[in-house]
Scaffold this active site. Structure first.
Site, PDB file in Angstrom:
ATOM      1  N   HIS A   1      23.457  -0.776  -9.904  1.00 48.11           N
ATOM      2  CA  HIS A   1      23.653  -2.208 -10.161  1.00 48.11           C
ATOM      3  C   HIS A   1      25.154  -2.420 -10.321  1.00 48.11           C
ATOM      4  O   HIS A   1      25.941  -1.459 -10.194  1.00 48.11           O
ATOM      5  CB  HIS A   1      22.872  -2.638 -11.407  1.00 48.11           C
ATOM      6  CG  HIS A   1      23.076  -1.748 -12.595  1.00 48.11           C
ATOM      7  ND1 HIS A   1      24.302  -1.651 -13.240  1.00 48.11           N
ATOM      8  CD2 HIS A   1      22.258  -0.880 -13.236  1.00 48.11           C
ATOM      9  CE1 HIS A   1      24.207  -0.798 -14.236  1.00 48.11           C
ATOM     10  NE2 HIS A   1      22.980  -0.294 -14.263  1.00 48.11           N
TER      11      HIS A   1
ATOM     12  N   HIS B   1      27.211   0.106 -12.460  1.00 46.59           N
ATOM     13  CA  HIS B   1      27.598   1.352 -11.775  1.00 46.59           C
ATOM     14  C   HIS B   1      28.769   1.088 -10.822  1.00 46.59           C
ATOM     15  O   HIS B   1      29.722   1.857 -10.764  1.00 46.59           O
ATOM     16  CB  HIS B   1      26.430   1.884 -10.938  1.00 46.59           C
ATOM     17  CG  HIS B   1      25.237   2.335 -11.725  1.00 46.59           C
ATOM     18  ND1 HIS B   1      24.013   1.721 -11.622  1.00 46.59           N
ATOM     19  CD2 HIS B   1      25.079   3.342 -12.610  1.00 46.59           C
ATOM     20  CE1 HIS B   1      23.145   2.341 -12.403  1.00 46.59           C
ATOM     21  NE2 HIS B   1      23.765   3.324 -13.028  1.00 46.59           N
TER      22      HIS B   1
ATOM     23  N   GLN C   1      17.297  15.256 -19.710  1.00 44.22           N
ATOM     24  CA  GLN C   1      17.689  14.270 -20.716  1.00 44.22           C
ATOM     25  C   GLN C   1      16.574  13.279 -21.026  1.00 44.22           C
ATOM     26  O   GLN C   1      16.756  12.350 -21.809  1.00 44.22           O
ATOM     27  CB  GLN C   1      18.981  13.567 -20.318  1.00 44.22           C
ATOM     28  CG  GLN C   1      18.876  12.575 -19.179  1.00 44.22           C
ATOM     29  CD  GLN C   1      20.247  12.080 -18.757  1.00 44.22           C
ATOM     30  OE1 GLN C   1      21.031  12.814 -18.176  1.00 44.22           O
ATOM     31  NE2 GLN C   1      20.555  10.823 -19.047  1.00 44.22           N
TER      32      GLN C   1
ATOM     33  N   GLN D   1      30.573   2.056 -21.395  1.00 44.34           N
ATOM     34  CA  GLN D   1      30.383   1.745 -22.821  1.00 44.34           C
ATOM     35  C   GLN D   1      28.915   1.436 -23.122  1.00 44.34           C
ATOM     36  O   GLN D   1      28.461   1.538 -24.255  1.00 44.34           O
ATOM     37  CB  GLN D   1      31.259   0.549 -23.207  1.00 44.34           C
ATOM     38  CG  GLN D   1      31.209   0.201 -24.700  1.00 44.34           C
ATOM     39  CD  GLN D   1      31.695  -1.197 -24.992  1.00 44.34           C
ATOM     40  OE1 GLN D   1      32.736  -1.611 -24.451  1.00 44.34           O
ATOM     41  NE2 GLN D   1      30.955  -1.941 -25.805  1.00 44.34           N
ATOM     42  N   LYS D   2      28.176   1.042 -22.076  1.00 42.03           N
ATOM     43  CA  LYS D   2      26.743   0.747 -22.220  1.00 42.03           C
ATOM     44  C   LYS D   2      26.035   1.855 -23.000  1.00 42.03           C
ATOM     45  O   LYS D   2      25.204   1.592 -23.855  1.00 42.03           O
ATOM     46  CB  LYS D   2      26.139   0.575 -20.824  1.00 42.03           C
ATOM     47  CG  LYS D   2      24.635   0.542 -20.771  1.00 42.03           C
ATOM     48  CD  LYS D   2      24.131  -0.769 -21.265  1.00 42.03           C
ATOM     49  CE  LYS D   2      22.645  -0.994 -21.058  1.00 42.03           C
ATOM     50  NZ  LYS D   2      21.799   0.149 -20.983  1.00 42.03           N
TER      51      LYS D   2
ATOM     52  N   MET E   1      23.377  -5.013 -17.798  1.00 42.11           N
ATOM     53  CA  MET E   1      22.729  -4.474 -16.603  1.00 42.11           C
ATOM     54  C   MET E   1      22.248  -3.060 -16.880  1.00 42.11           C
ATOM     55  O   MET E   1      22.913  -2.272 -17.556  1.00 42.11           O
ATOM     56  CB  MET E   1      23.692  -4.490 -15.435  1.00 42.11           C
ATOM     57  CG  MET E   1      23.997  -5.901 -15.006  1.00 42.11           C
ATOM     58  SD  MET E   1      24.590  -5.961 -13.334  1.00 42.11           S
ATOM     59  CE  MET E   1      24.816  -7.734 -13.188  1.00 42.11           C
ATOM     60  N   SER E   2      21.072  -2.757 -16.353  1.00 40.95           N
ATOM     61  CA  SER E   2      20.477  -1.432 -16.525  1.00 40.95           C
ATOM     62  C   SER E   2      19.479  -1.205 -15.396  1.00 40.95           C
ATOM     63  O   SER E   2      18.786  -2.148 -14.979  1.00 40.95           O
ATOM     64  CB  SER E   2      19.748  -1.367 -17.868  1.00 40.95           C
ATOM     65  OG  SER E   2      18.874  -0.254 -17.893  1.00 40.95           O
TER      66      SER E   2
ATOM     67  N   ARG F   1      16.839   0.150 -15.755  1.00 41.83           N
ATOM     68  CA  ARG F   1      15.511  -0.051 -16.348  1.00 41.83           C
ATOM     69  C   ARG F   1      15.104  -1.522 -16.431  1.00 41.83           C
ATOM     70  O   ARG F   1      13.940  -1.813 -16.730  1.00 41.83           O
ATOM     71  CB  ARG F   1      15.456   0.577 -17.748  1.00 41.83           C
ATOM     72  CG  ARG F   1      15.503   2.101 -17.722  1.00 41.83           C
ATOM     73  CD  ARG F   1      15.272   2.695 -19.103  1.00 41.83           C
ATOM     74  NE  ARG F   1      15.003   4.129 -19.021  1.00 41.83           N
ATOM     75  CZ  ARG F   1      15.904   5.080 -19.307  1.00 41.83           C
ATOM     76  NH1 ARG F   1      17.114   4.756 -19.684  1.00 41.83           N
ATOM     77  NH2 ARG F   1      15.577   6.351 -19.198  1.00 41.83           N
TER      78      ARG F   1
HETATM   79  P1  AMP Z   1      22.976   5.687 -15.621  1.00 41.64           P
HETATM   80  O1  AMP Z   1      22.754   5.729 -14.143  1.00 41.64           O
HETATM   81  O2  AMP Z   1      22.146   4.664 -16.327  1.00 41.64           O
HETATM   82  O3  AMP Z   1      22.948   7.052 -16.261  1.00 41.64           O
HETATM   83  O4  AMP Z   1      24.459   5.174 -15.827  1.00 41.64           O
HETATM   84  C1  AMP Z   1      25.537   5.805 -15.192  1.00 41.64           C
HETATM   85  C2  AMP Z   1      26.820   5.320 -15.842  1.00 41.64           C
HETATM   86  O5  AMP Z   1      26.918   3.912 -15.692  1.00 41.64           O
HETATM   87  C3  AMP Z   1      26.874   5.610 -17.344  1.00 41.64           C
HETATM   88  O6  AMP Z   1      28.180   6.033 -17.696  1.00 41.64           O
HETATM   89  C4  AMP Z   1      26.536   4.282 -17.938  1.00 41.64           C
HETATM   90  O7  AMP Z   1      27.059   4.084 -19.231  1.00 41.64           O
HETATM   91  C5  AMP Z   1      27.141   3.326 -16.952  1.00 41.64           C
HETATM   92  N1  AMP Z   1      26.502   2.013 -17.025  1.00 41.64           N
HETATM   93  C6  AMP Z   1      25.172   1.761 -17.075  1.00 41.64           C
HETATM   94  N2  AMP Z   1      24.949   0.435 -17.196  1.00 41.64           N
HETATM   95  C7  AMP Z   1      26.166  -0.157 -17.233  1.00 41.64           C
HETATM   96  C8  AMP Z   1      26.607  -1.510 -17.355  1.00 41.64           C
HETATM   97  N3  AMP Z   1      25.753  -2.521 -17.471  1.00 41.64           N
HETATM   98  N4  AMP Z   1      27.936  -1.749 -17.350  1.00 41.64           N
HETATM   99  C9  AMP Z   1      28.830  -0.723 -17.249  1.00 41.64           C
HETATM  100  N5  AMP Z   1      28.466   0.566 -17.129  1.00 41.64           N
HETATM  101  C10 AMP Z   1      27.154   0.851 -17.119  1.00 41.64           C
END
Ligand code: AMP
Length: 284
Positions: free
Chosen positions: A34, A37, A61, A148-149, A184-185, A187
């Protein structure tokens, strides 16, 4: 953009770029990209000539009752999105490449892991520290970008890098949000229409916490109550925790001091979906 699946090949590629004096920047992810990322991948460019995004849904994890199996995946879409922001290499190993049979080693970080996410998700940070170590050794970055999320994760990674002497600069990038404030996530796709409507109340609650601090409230419990009270209005939420803590130590003093950097951390369930969010604020 080149997709790389093998560790040896990834190492050969980065070694050859390093020989040419290029700086490598790594952005670890679990995919289903999203704008959050993508913002990390764009920021990566400021720190080096070669941007390597990694895409690996890391089983270690996830807890036994968590969403590893159903975690959203769309490789083709991720490929196109990473390419669109100028990523040079997408390191996307298969599970056996990172965890072959007879894999015995675990990296355990002894600081920041004994509260909040570490307690609610036992073993989670061991999985994170182990995979991050492996991804660092596979991509040999000069700089790595985290969001930071996942506030506590960023602290854990910084501690890992410091104590195990990784020669890697860790950069923490701000949270990218939907127009209505929802962080944003990957999930978020789990949310039903109803749940999605309530989800922005998390950021609303966090903002009430910020406002209280900015208006002079320093008592941790009172700030916590303000955030909790807002969330409790919506019976859709199951509140996992709300914590108002020092952003560098994660400690919970009774009262905060002028100039102290505070982070308000929230984890809630909306139905089966667990969402986390946080905001940083400096005490006036
Ligand atoms: P993930 O794929 O969820 O493990 O996230 C990969 C990286 O993207 C991690 O360092 C997260 O903290 C970062 N991330 C996830 N969501 C956001 C967001 N909404 N804004 C900025 N960084 C994000």
């Amino acid at each position: 953009m080149i997709v790389v699946e093998k560790v040896k090949e990834m190492q050969k590629i980065v070694d050859s770029h390093k020989k040419d004096g290029k700086r490598i920047v790594c952005v670890p992810t679990m995919g289903y990209f999203h704008k959050g990322h993508l913002s990390l991948m764009e920021l990566a460019r400021d720190y080096g000539e070669i941007v390597v995004a990694t895409l690996f849904v890391n089983p270690t994890q996830f807890g036994p009752n968590e969403d590893f199996e159903r975690y959203p995946r769309n490789f083709q879409r991720d490929l196109e999105l990473a390419q669109s922001v100028g990523v040079d290499y997408l390191f996307a190993p298969h599970i056996e490449e990172m965890y072959p049979d007879n894999f015995f080693t675990k990296v355990v970080v002894g600081k920041f892991t004994d509260k909040f996410e570490g307690v609610k998700r036992p073993g989670h940070f061991d999985g994170v520290a182990t995979i991050v170590t492996k991804l660092f050794n596979a991509t040999k970055p000069d700089t790595a970008i985290f969001g930071q999320k996942d506030f506590q994760q960023a602290l854990v990674v910084k501690q890992l890098v410091k104590e195990l002497l990784f020669d890697i600069k860790i950069v923490v990038a701000p949270i990218v949000r939907e127009p209505d404030g929802l962080a944003m996530s990957s999930r978020n796709v789990y949310l039903s229409e109803e749940e999605r409507k309530v989800a922005p109340k998390i950021y609303e609650a966090l903002n009430l916490g910020i406002k209280a601090i900015q208006n002079g409230e320093r008592m941790r419990k009172r700030i916590t109550s303000i955030v909790l009270q807002h969330l409790r209005q919506f019976r859709e939420f199951y509140i996992d925790y709300v914590a108002v803590v020092d952003s560098e130590t994660l400690e919970e003093p009774e009262e905060f001091m002028t100039g102290q950097s505070v982070v308000i951390l929230v984890a809630v369930y909306l139905g089966k979906t667990r969402l986390i969010d946080n905001v940083l604020v400096t005490v006036p």
